[in-house]
Write a protein that holds these residues in place. Structure first.
Motif, PDB file in Angstrom:
ATOM      1  N   UNK A 100     -23.229   8.028  -3.004  1.00 35.38           N
ATOM      2  CA  UNK A 100     -24.033   6.802  -3.127  1.00 35.38           C
ATOM      3  C   UNK A 100     -25.519   7.086  -3.021  1.00 35.38           C
ATOM      4  N   UNK A 101     -25.892   8.150  -2.331  1.00 33.93           N
ATOM      5  CA  UNK A 101     -27.315   8.436  -2.159  1.00 33.93           C
ATOM      6  C   UNK A 101     -27.852   9.113  -3.409  1.00 33.93           C
ATOM      7  N   UNK A 102     -28.888   8.562  -3.971  1.00 35.33           N
ATOM      8  CA  UNK A 102     -29.497   9.102  -5.188  1.00 35.33           C
ATOM      9  C   UNK A 102     -30.205  10.403  -4.850  1.00 35.33           C
ATOM     10  N   UNK A 103     -29.967  11.403  -5.681  1.00 38.16           N
ATOM     11  CA  UNK A 103     -30.592  12.706  -5.442  1.00 38.16           C
ATOM     12  C   UNK A 103     -32.042  12.647  -5.921  1.00 38.16           C
ATOM     13  N   UNK A 104     -32.972  12.544  -4.974  1.00 40.46           N
ATOM     14  CA  UNK A 104     -34.385  12.495  -5.293  1.00 40.46           C
ATOM     15  C   UNK A 104     -35.106  13.604  -4.553  1.00 40.46           C
ATOM     16  N   UNK A 123     -38.706   4.798   4.387  1.00 39.12           N
ATOM     17  CA  UNK A 123     -37.793   4.467   3.280  1.00 39.12           C
ATOM     18  C   UNK A 123     -38.457   4.910   1.981  1.00 39.12           C
ATOM     19  N   UNK A 124     -38.378   6.202   1.698  1.00 37.10           N
ATOM     20  CA  UNK A 124     -39.100   6.756   0.555  1.00 37.10           C
ATOM     21  C   UNK A 124     -38.181   7.123  -0.604  1.00 37.10           C
ATOM     22  N   UNK A 125     -37.032   6.459  -0.697  1.00 35.05           N
ATOM     23  CA  UNK A 125     -36.137   6.609  -1.834  1.00 35.05           C
ATOM     24  C   UNK A 125     -35.788   5.231  -2.358  1.00 35.05           C
ATOM     25  N   UNK A 126     -35.231   5.202  -3.559  1.00 39.64           N
ATOM     26  CA  UNK A 126     -34.834   3.893  -4.102  1.00 39.64           C
ATOM     27  C   UNK A 126     -33.669   3.316  -3.312  1.00 39.64           C
ATOM     28  N   UNK A 127     -32.835   4.184  -2.753  1.00 41.40           N
ATOM     29  CA  UNK A 127     -31.774   3.748  -1.844  1.00 41.40           C
ATOM     30  C   UNK A 127     -31.335   4.933  -0.996  1.00 41.40           C
ATOM     31  N   UNK A 135     -45.412  -0.044   1.997  1.00 34.90           N
ATOM     32  CA  UNK A 135     -45.730   1.355   1.741  1.00 34.90           C
ATOM     33  C   UNK A 135     -44.705   2.261   2.394  1.00 34.90           C
ATOM     34  N   UNK A 136     -44.319   3.349   1.694  1.00 31.16           N
ATOM     35  CA  UNK A 136     -43.308   4.237   2.264  1.00 31.16           C
ATOM     36  C   UNK A 136     -43.756   4.924   3.544  1.00 31.16           C
ATOM     37  N   UNK A 137     -45.070   4.944   3.766  1.00 32.94           N
ATOM     38  CA  UNK A 137     -45.535   5.635   4.963  1.00 32.94           C
ATOM     39  C   UNK A 137     -45.535   4.746   6.196  1.00 32.94           C
ATOM     40  N   UNK A 138     -45.174   3.464   6.017  1.00 30.98           N
ATOM     41  CA  UNK A 138     -45.131   2.577   7.180  1.00 30.98           C
ATOM     42  C   UNK A 138     -43.974   2.986   8.079  1.00 30.98           C
ATOM     43  N   UNK A 139     -44.228   3.066   9.349  1.00 34.64           N
ATOM     44  CA  UNK A 139     -43.188   3.520  10.264  1.00 34.64           C
ATOM     45  C   UNK A 139     -43.465   2.946  11.647  1.00 34.64           C
ATOM     46  N   UNK A 140     -42.528   2.173  12.154  1.00 30.28           N
ATOM     47  CA  UNK A 140     -42.706   1.589  13.492  1.00 30.28           C
ATOM     48  C   UNK A 140     -42.553   2.671  14.542  1.00 30.28           C
ATOM     49  N   UNK A 141     -43.496   2.708  15.461  1.00 32.15           N
ATOM     50  CA  UNK A 141     -43.356   3.602  16.600  1.00 32.15           C
ATOM     51  C   UNK A 141     -43.798   2.849  17.842  1.00 32.15           C
ATOM     52  N   UNK A 142     -43.330   3.334  18.993  1.00 27.80           N
ATOM     53  CA  UNK A 142     -43.685   2.745  20.268  1.00 27.80           C
ATOM     54  C   UNK A 142     -43.319   1.272  20.269  1.00 27.80           C
ATOM     55  N   UNK A 143     -43.915   0.486  21.186  1.00 26.36           N
ATOM     56  CA  UNK A 143     -43.562  -0.924  21.207  1.00 26.36           C
ATOM     57  C   UNK A 143     -44.669  -1.736  20.556  1.00 26.36           C
ATOM     58  N   UNK A 144     -44.361  -2.224  19.352  1.00 23.88           N
ATOM     59  CA  UNK A 144     -45.302  -3.063  18.621  1.00 23.88           C
ATOM     60  C   UNK A 144     -46.220  -2.298  17.717  1.00 23.88           C
ATOM     61  N   UNK A 145     -46.012  -1.001  17.517  1.00 25.22           N
ATOM     62  CA  UNK A 145     -46.920  -0.204  16.720  1.00 25.22           C
ATOM     63  C   UNK A 145     -46.435  -0.004  15.312  1.00 25.22           C
ATOM     64  N   UNK A 178     -28.226   2.744  12.515  1.00 25.83           N
ATOM     65  CA  UNK A 178     -28.192   3.308  11.159  1.00 25.83           C
ATOM     66  C   UNK A 178     -27.955   2.190  10.161  1.00 25.83           C
ATOM     67  N   UNK A 179     -28.607   2.280   9.015  1.00 28.11           N
ATOM     68  CA  UNK A 179     -28.412   1.273   7.960  1.00 28.11           C
ATOM     69  C   UNK A 179     -28.696   1.898   6.599  1.00 28.11           C
ATOM     70  N   UNK A 180     -28.080   1.325   5.579  1.00 27.21           N
ATOM     71  CA  UNK A 180     -28.366   1.710   4.199  1.00 27.21           C
ATOM     72  C   UNK A 180     -29.354   0.720   3.605  1.00 27.21           C
ATOM     73  N   UNK A 181     -30.332   1.235   2.910  1.00 30.40           N
ATOM     74  CA  UNK A 181     -31.313   0.345   2.279  1.00 30.40           C
ATOM     75  C   UNK A 181     -31.294   0.541   0.767  1.00 30.40           C
ATOM     76  N   UNK A 182     -31.788  -0.472   0.065  1.00 32.33           N
ATOM     77  CA  UNK A 182     -31.880  -0.426  -1.402  1.00 32.33           C
ATOM     78  C   UNK A 182     -33.129  -1.191  -1.796  1.00 32.33           C
ATOM     79  N   UNK A 183     -34.038  -0.516  -2.446  1.00 28.58           N
ATOM     80  CA  UNK A 183     -35.316  -1.141  -2.774  1.00 28.58           C
ATOM     81  C   UNK A 183     -35.222  -1.837  -4.125  1.00 28.58           C
ATOM     82  N   UNK A 184     -35.813  -3.034  -4.187  1.00 28.66           N
ATOM     83  CA  UNK A 184     -35.843  -3.785  -5.452  1.00 28.66           C
ATOM     84  C   UNK A 184     -37.233  -3.679  -6.046  1.00 28.66           C
ATOM     85  N   UNK A 185     -37.321  -3.672  -7.388  1.00 33.08           N
ATOM     86  CA  UNK A 185     -38.597  -3.580  -8.097  1.00 33.08           C
ATOM     87  C   UNK A 185     -38.962  -4.932  -8.688  1.00 33.08           C
TER      88      UNK A 185
END
Length: 949
Positions: free
Chosen positions: A656-660, A132-136, A58-68, A35-42
């Motif tokens: 801390x989590x922005x309501x989006x 990661x589809x939120x600002x944080x 891109x927010x739709x990027x998502x690692x799956x399987x090994x190397x995917x 688990x980790x907290x992220x914060x996106x910079x513009x």
């Protein structure tokens, strides 16, 4: 395998598995979660360009399987098999700008996460990430270990796994078998309703996993061959040793310490309560173990071990055995107490003290403001003292010393039995990974060492921290521990000063009731103050011990834990028992005598024991501190603090989590979300520590408080379920750790057991009146009874010899006083050696010392005898271990023999094939040479020979 998901399936992407324990394909198990907290910079936008875009992947990027990587739309891969860059620096309208320090730190953490996860993929693990589809916000990385990784790591870790072979366990015969069957029938209602092995007379043979000998193992399903606890343990080992180049971090521990990740934990097996009928091990543990309603049942130790691992299983097995052993000691303690209650009316010394006709006029308890008083006014104290100060307490002290020895011996036997059934026999020490703090310190040393550069450094020669590197930590440890010990003694001294000054102040009171109850008031308030101080210092000492261990920079977690235990135990032992030691051995010993009292500060006399002796006050002190620690610290703190921390963590996450608005967000929280809110597991040290301190209360001063085992038993009945509920419902699932014993805690228990013999000997000899009574009855009494004992223990003092200004002012005593009495063995005023110690004093003192030596040697001898009579390893277990080795060898020989026969059959078949081939070729040649005579027969012959081949 690169899995690409079309943009039209983006909605499906965020649908979690129904159970919350699998990847989104509902097939692969989630073995571990990061688990980790992220914060996106513009990024700033170039002039004249379109609206700014986030400078991130891109927010739709998502690692799956090994190397995917899944993306919203498929993109062509670059040459040489490299994936497309996640960033698009060439796009118009974006320019690289200097990031703020916070954004730069977040970017560095993101790069470390990407590198670490890439290395995990290279290690063979499979990963699934949240978008990661939120600002944080909070994001999770779910990890799955496929069969190839599990089998490889199980072989490296030498994990024992069940083979196909089962063998019969030799049962006890004769009277023991009958008794065991009767016991099983009687305790059947107390057994937890958990799945048991179908045939308890058979045991599966286990052997360290080997891929070469995979045919030996009982593998029905590769997905379930390794249970959840083993799978998470294997993944944890990979996480520990996988490194990143950034900051030379070694493993997940360093990354968590550097806040790259917030947490790493295995998942619980689902919810522990709910409407669904799906039964899992967590729910089963909650229903049959972690509820107060099942307090009367035995613990399902095997299920606890399976779910939480051997280390936690051993703790609860030890706690269960300790609680069971408290039952006989509680019964004997109650009998001793009842003996005191029954014999109180026939106790001659307390009768003499309460008889007002004796009229023992006692010297004033304080200077100037205190009057003379009659000893009969302390009748209640004397009668209460007899409840605990009677001949039965000597027997009980011997009993408890032998009880402690038997408990430790029985634990060694149970530990060996569990080691056999849990396949821990022959368990080797696993190589431990260095702690993150050790690695950081080592890195700093390398950077400071200017003589060794990166170019000419010898990589084979590993640097390590020497004693000189740790010297500042050792010096700080010595100084601060000494200061903390002195602080505990200072707290005791402060309470002593409070008692002296308060007693003097209350003596000035004009209220007669207040003056009459000075001793009770002072004792009660002082003990409560002492309890509060002990509780506060306990929390401080725990934090200090941890900090002191950290600055020592131990290399491994095991070394860290052992050093922490020793420091915390030393500090908490001093804190808990300092005031009790004072009352038992020092209070009333340095008072002086009338006319020559010892003063603290100016005008304040050292406090004396009550007329009935200090044993009653020791009993009050011990009982209040013991009960207070158990009720407040062990129960209220254990229930309240985890709940407060859980609430705080939940509120912090919501704040801390922005309501989006997030349409793809799953409404129902998954298991990894629920587990993240729980309190992280920090080790068993606090659990063991409170029980060890309680063990000290039960054994060290049991001569003064025979009911201590009763209160310990009542506390532990609640404690077992409290700890169980905490582990099942309040804590994240701990990593399973294989341990074959309880480690350093056994040595501490053994040390307390030996110390208790010495302390109880001194309590009986010095604090109680057992020896003076014995001496009077057999040496000084005229008729061999206790009549005249009180008069024998009181000395005379001529009141005319009191110092000026110390005589009672406005004495209201009924008659004029010429002589007052005080408790001591001294010569009377009419003796040539007035007020010096009498012969009786030296006789009693020598008898006391003789008793200490005799008691100590007798009990030690009996303890050694019990130790020798009870073997550490049960006979049946010893035989089973030998049998298991024989069965293992036979099983291997049989399997190897079958394997050899199979190989020989293949070789023989191959030889036959070659011979048949040669014969066939000869037949064909003969057939073709005679083709004109019998063509049909020749071809038939060829065909038949070919079929045989």
């Amino acid at each position: 395998i690169n899995n690409y998901v079309e943009g039209t399936l983006a909605g499906e992407r965020d649908k979690a598995s129904p159970s919350g324990l699998h990847f989104r394909d509902s097939k692969r198990k989630v073995d571990y979660v990061l688990a980790y907290h992220y914060r996106r910079s513009l990024a700033r936008h170039a002039p004249g360009a379109a609206s700014p875009e986030p400078r991130r992947r891109s927010p739709s990027v998502e690692l799956v399987s090994n190397g995917g990587a899944r993306k919203g739309r498929a993109e062509p891969q670059q040459d040489h098999g490299q994936q497309a860059l996640p960033e698009w620096p060439g796009l118009p309208g974006l320019e690289l700008v200097e990031l703020s320090p916070l954004d730069a730190l977040e970017e560095e953490r993101r790069l470390q996460r990407e590198e670490y996860e890439r290395n995990l993929l290279e290690a063979g693990l499979e990963i699934e990430k949240d978008p990661e589809n939120k600002s944080q916000g909070l994001s999770f990385v779910r990890i799955h270990a496929p069969w190839q990784v599990l089998s490889r790591e199980a072989e490296l870790l030498k994990i024992k796994m069940p083979t196909k072979k089962m063998y019969e366990i030799t049962e006890e015969k004769g009277i023991l078998k009958t008794l065991n069957e009767i016991w099983c029938k009687l305790t059947e209602p107390l057994q937890p309703q958990v799945p048991q092995q179908e045939n308890t007379k058979m045991k599966t043979l286990s052997y360290p996993f080997s891929r070469e000998k995979i045919y030996l193992y009982n593998i029905k399903d590769k997905d379930t061959f390794f249970d959840n606890a083993t799978r998470s343990r294997i993944v944890r080992e990979i996480l520990k040793r996988t490194s990143t180049k950034a900051r030379s971090s070694m493993g997940i521990g360093t990354l968590i310490a550097n806040n790259v990740y917030d947490a790493a934990y295995p998942l619980h097996d689902g919810e522990y309560e709910g409407q669904n009928d799906d039964m899992n091990e967590r729910k089963l543990l909650y229903q049959e173990w972690a509820r107060y309603g099942v307090f009367y049942k035995f613990q399902p130790i095997d299920l606890i071990r399976k779910y939480f691992g051997e280390k936690i299983g051993l703790y609860f097995a030890w706690l269960g055995l300790y609680t069971e052993f408290l039952i006989p000691s509680s019964v004997v303690g109650i009998i001793v107490f009842l003996y005191g209650c029954i014999t109180i009316e026939s106790d001659i010394p307390s009768k003499e003290m309460c008889d007002q006709r004796n009229a023992f006029t006692m010297c004033p308890l304080c200077d100037k403001f205190c009057d003379y008083w009659n000893l009969s006014s302390a009748c209640a104290t004397a009668r209460a003292s007899h409840l605990f100060d009677n001949p039965a307490t000597v027997f009980f002290s011997i009993f408890m010393a032998l009880w402690a020895t038997m408990f430790l011996e029985q634990w060694k036997r149970l530990q060996m039995r569990l080691s056999y059934f849990w396949d821990l026999t022959g368990l080797e020490e696993e190589e431990e990974h260095p702690r993150p703090e050790y690695e950081t310190k080592l890195l700093q040393k390398k950077l400071k060492n200017k003589n060794i550069t990166t170019e000419n450094s010898n990589e084979n020669e590993k640097e390590k921290l020497t004693w000189s590197d740790r010297m500042p930590g050792y010096a700080a440890n010595f100084g601060l521990i000494l200061f903390m010990v002195m602080l505990a003694f200072s707290a005791v001294f402060g309470v002593i000063v409070y008692r002296i000054t308060t007693a003097a102040a209350l003596s000035f009171s004009t209220n007669e009731t207040t003056r009459a109850n000075v001793r009770v008031t002072v004792t009660a308030t002082a003990v409560l103050i002492n309890l509060v101080v002990v509780l506060i210092l306990d929390e401080i000492y725990g934090a200090v011990a941890k900090w002191l261990t950290e600055i020592e920079i131990p290399k491994t977690e095991k070394t860290f834990e052992e050093r922490l235990i020793l420091k915390a135990f030393l500090l908490k032992f001093v804190n808990s028992y300092a005031s009790i030691f004072y009352v038992a051995f020092f209070k009333g010993r340095f008072v002086g005598r009338p006319g020559r009292y010892v003063y603290v500060f100016e005008g304040y006399r050292m406090e004396e024991c009550a007329p009935g002796g200090c044993l009653m006050e020791l009993c009050i002190q011990l009982s209040i501190i013991m009960l207070g620690k158990q009720l407040i610290q062990n129960n209220l703190f254990e229930i309240g603090i985890p709940k407060l921390k859980k609430l705080f963590r939940k509120l912090k996450g919501e704040r801390t989590e922005v309501k989006e608005m997030d349409t793809n967000q799953s409404k129902d929280p998954q298991q990894w979300d629920l587990d993240y809110i729980l309190e992280p597991f920090t080790g068993l040290t606090p659990e063991y520590m409170e029980m060890i301190i309680q063990f000290g209360f039960v054994t060290l001063f049991v001569a003064s408080f025979p009911l201590a085992p009763v209160f310990a038993l009542l506390n532990n009945i609640i404690e077992v379920r409290l700890d169980a509920k905490k582990f099942v419902t309040e804590l994240r699932r701990p990593d399973t750790v294989r341990e074959k014993d309880i480690g350093i805690w056994y040595n501490i228990l053994s040390g307390i057991g030996k110390l208790s013999v010495i302390i109880n000997a001194f309590v009986i000899a010095v604090t109680s009146d057992f020896i003076p009574r014995l001496m009077y009855q057999y040496a000084y009494s005229q008729n061999g009874t206790m009549h005249g004992f009180i008069n024998h223990t009181l000395s005379y003092f001529n009141v005319s010899q009191l110092k000026a200004g110390t005589q009672p002012e406005n004495s209201l005593f009924a008659q004029e006083v010429s002589f007052c009495r005080f408790k001591d063995y001294r010569e009377p005023p009419w003796s040539p050696h007035q007020y010096e110690f009498s012969k009786q004093y030296w006789a009693v003192l020598s008898a006391r010392l003789a008793f200490v030596i005799l008691f100590q040697n007798l009990v030690m001898f009996l303890s050694v005898l019990v130790d020798w009579m009870i073997p550490d390893i049960p006979k049946d277990i010893s035989e089973q271990i030998k049998k298991e080795k024989t069965v293992l060898v036979d099983f291997f020989l049989k399997e190897e023999h079958e394997k050899l026969k199979l190989i020989e059959s293949f070789v023989a078949r191959d030889k036959q094939k070659r011979r048949s081939g040669t014969k066939s070729r000869r037949t064909r040649a003969a057939s073709f040479s005679q083709c004109h005579r019998s063509p049909k027969g020749s071809f038939t012959s060829f065909s038949s020979q070919h079929t045989v081949v």
